[in-house]
Design an enzyme around this catalytic site. Structure first.
Site, PDB file in Angstrom:
ATOM      1  N   CYS A   1       0.825  -1.211   0.000  1.00 40.71           N
ATOM      2  CA  CYS A   1       0.000   0.000   0.000  1.00 40.71           C
ATOM      3  C   CYS A   1       0.859   1.262   0.000  1.00 40.71           C
ATOM      4  O   CYS A   1       0.336   2.369   0.116  1.00 40.71           O
ATOM      5  CB  CYS A   1      -0.955   0.006   1.196  1.00 40.71           C
ATOM      6  SG  CYS A   1      -0.127  -0.019   2.806  1.00 40.71           S
TER       7      CYS A   1
ATOM      8  N   GLU B   1      -1.798   1.377  -4.540  1.00 45.21           N
ATOM      9  CA  GLU B   1      -1.560  -0.020  -4.170  1.00 45.21           C
ATOM     10  C   GLU B   1      -0.837  -0.690  -5.344  1.00 45.21           C
ATOM     11  O   GLU B   1      -1.170  -0.447  -6.513  1.00 45.21           O
ATOM     12  CB  GLU B   1      -2.891  -0.723  -3.913  1.00 45.21           C
ATOM     13  CG  GLU B   1      -2.778  -1.992  -3.112  1.00 45.21           C
ATOM     14  CD  GLU B   1      -3.074  -1.796  -1.647  1.00 45.21           C
ATOM     15  OE1 GLU B   1      -2.874  -2.745  -0.875  1.00 45.21           O
ATOM     16  OE2 GLU B   1      -3.504  -0.693  -1.256  1.00 45.21           O
TER      17      GLU B   1
END
Length: 363
Positions: A321, A355
Site C-alpha cells: 500500500c 496499491e
C-alpha cells in the site's frame, strides 16, 4: 468525477510508478482500474449540530472543527451506493428522534458488495435502554445493523460485523468483516487484487505457502486453492478470530493460523525463539516445505530481519500500500530475486495513495 478526470489521475499514477521503479527492471506493469465513484466500502463523518438541525460534516486534514471550514453534506459520491443512498435517509430519521440525535458525535458506515451494511453511532453520552430501543427501531426500519459507542461503552444490538462475498475466478468467498477491523476499502479493486495474486500462484509449482500479515484471511482463502498447505500469521486477536471463522465458513481445510507478528515468526522459523502459541495450535514448522511467501505489510514496509527471511523463498508475492517502502524493500530483495510480474491497483482514486504488487522469483 468524469471518466476523463479519472483517466488523467490514473495516468499520473502510472508515470509516478514508472519513474520510481525505473531502477528495478520491472516488466510492463498491469493496471487494474477502479470505478470513478461509489467505490469506498467504509466512510466516517463528524456530526455537525447547528441549533435544532444536524448534518454530516467533513474538514480539511489538519484543521480544527469550526464554522469557517466545515463542509456539510448529505451525500458522498466516493462512498458505495449502499452508503450514499442510506446517508440522507438515516440523517432524517436521526433528526426527528432526540434520543438518537442528542450528543451524537460521529457516524461510521461499513458496507459490502453483498448488501450487508453496519452503522456505528458514536456519542458524548452514556447509552441507556431508551437509546437501545430507539436504535433497534431505526435498524429494523432501515434494514441495517447498528452499533452504539461512547467512552468505555459499546452497545451491539445484533452483531458487530458484516458478511462480504467476493468473487475470484468464478468462485465466491465469504468474509466476516468486523466493525473497527481492517478491511480493503475498495471491494471492486480488492477482487482484482485477489485475482492477480491467484493467477501468479497458478504459475508457481505446487508447494506450501507462508503468508505474513494475513488479517482476516482476505488473500489467504483464494490462495489456498493453489497450494498444498498454507501457514498464515497475524498478530491481531480479532483478525485471527475473523480469519478462523472465514476459513471454517468457506470449508477450506489446508490453512493453519498462527497468532504471531512477522518479526516473531522470523524468530521462530530461524530457531531463535520458541512460541507456545505454535505448540498449542499443533503447528510444527519443520513439517512445511514452503515454495512461496505472500506479504501484504503495513505502510512502513518490512523490517530488515523479515526481508532476510523472505530471501530464503523461491517465490515472493508482495502486495504493497506504499510504493516508496516497496521500492526500499526491493533494494534488498533484488539482490537475490528478480521481478517476474508487476501490477498497479487503483484502490484510492483521486488521492496520492497507490496499491501495487510484484511477483519476485529467485534468480
Amino acid at each position: 468525477m468524469t471518466s476523463a478526470a479519472y483517466q488523467q489521475q490514473l495516468t499520473e499514477k502510472q508515470l509516478y510508478l514508472n519513474k520510481l521503479f525505473a531502477d528495478c527492471a520491472f516488466p510492463e506493469m498491469q493496471v487494474f482500474t477502479s470505478p470513478a465513484s461509489h467505490y469506498r466500502m467504509r466512510a466516517e463523518f463528524r456530526i455537525w449540530h447547528d441549533g435544532e438541525t444536524c448534518s454530516y460534516a467533513m474538514f480539511a486534514p489538519g484543521e480544527k472543527a469550526g464554522n469557517g471550514n466545515v463542509k456539510k453534506l448529505r451525500h458522498f459520491a466516493v462512498a458505495h451506493k449502499n452508503i450514499d443512498s442510506l446517508m440522507p435517509v438515516m440523517l432524517d430519521c436521526i433528526q426527528t428522534n432526540e434520543l438518537l440525535k442528542s450528543r451524537l458525535f460521529q457516524v461510521e458506515f461499513l458496507t459490502t458488495l453483498a448488501g450487508d451494511t453496519l452503522v456505528s453511532l458514536i456519542y458524548h453520552k452514556k447509552l441507556n435502554n431508551d437509546w437501545m430501543q430507539a436504535a433497534k427501531a431505526l435498524a429494523s426500519e432501515l434494514g441495517i445493523q447498528i452499533i452504539g459507542r461512547s467512552r468505555g461503552q459499546k452497545v451491539v444490538l445484533e452483531r458487530d460485523y458484516v458478511i462480504e462475498r467476493l468473487s475470484v475466478d468464478n468462485e465466491v468467498f465469504q468474509y466476516k468483516q468486523l466493525e473497527g477491523g481492517f478491511t480493503q476499502p475498495n471491494a471492486v479493486v480488492c477482487e482484482s487484487m485477489l485475482s492477480w495474486a491467484t493467477n501468479v500462484a497458478k504459475a508457481i509449482p505446487m508447494g506450501d505457502l507462508l503468508e505474513l500479515y494475513c488479517g482476516n484471511g482476505n488473500f489467504t482463502l483464494p490462495l489456498a486453492r493453489h497450494f498444498r498447505r498454507v501457514l498464515a500469521t497475524e498478530v491481531s486477536k480479532t483478525s485471527v478470530q475473523a480469519a478462523r471463522w472465514n476459513i471454517d465458513t468457506n470449508q477450506i481445510h489446508n490453512i493453519a493460523i498462527a497468532r504471531l507478528s512477522a518479526e516473531e515468526f522470523t524468530e521462530a522459523y530461524t530457531g531463535v525463539r520458541d512460541f507456545k502459541r505454535l505448540v498449542s495450535e499443533q503447528i510444527n514448522l519443520a513439517d512445511y516445505e514452503f515454495s512461496t511467501v505472500f506479504v501484504d505489510p503495513p505502510r512502513a514496509g518490512i523490517d530488515a530481519d523479515t526481508l532476510q527471511l523472505l530471501q530464503k523463498f523461491d517465490n515472493i508475492i508482495y502486495v504493497s500500500c506504499n510504493p516508496v517502502t516497496l521500492h526500499d524493500n526491493l533494494q534488498t530483495l533484488l539482490t537475490t530475486h528478480q521481478v517476474r510480474q508487476a501490477a498497479m491497483f487503483d484502490q484510492f482514486p483521486f488521492t496520492p495513495h497507490i496499491e501495487s504488487g510484484v511477483w519476485l522469483q529467485r534468480c
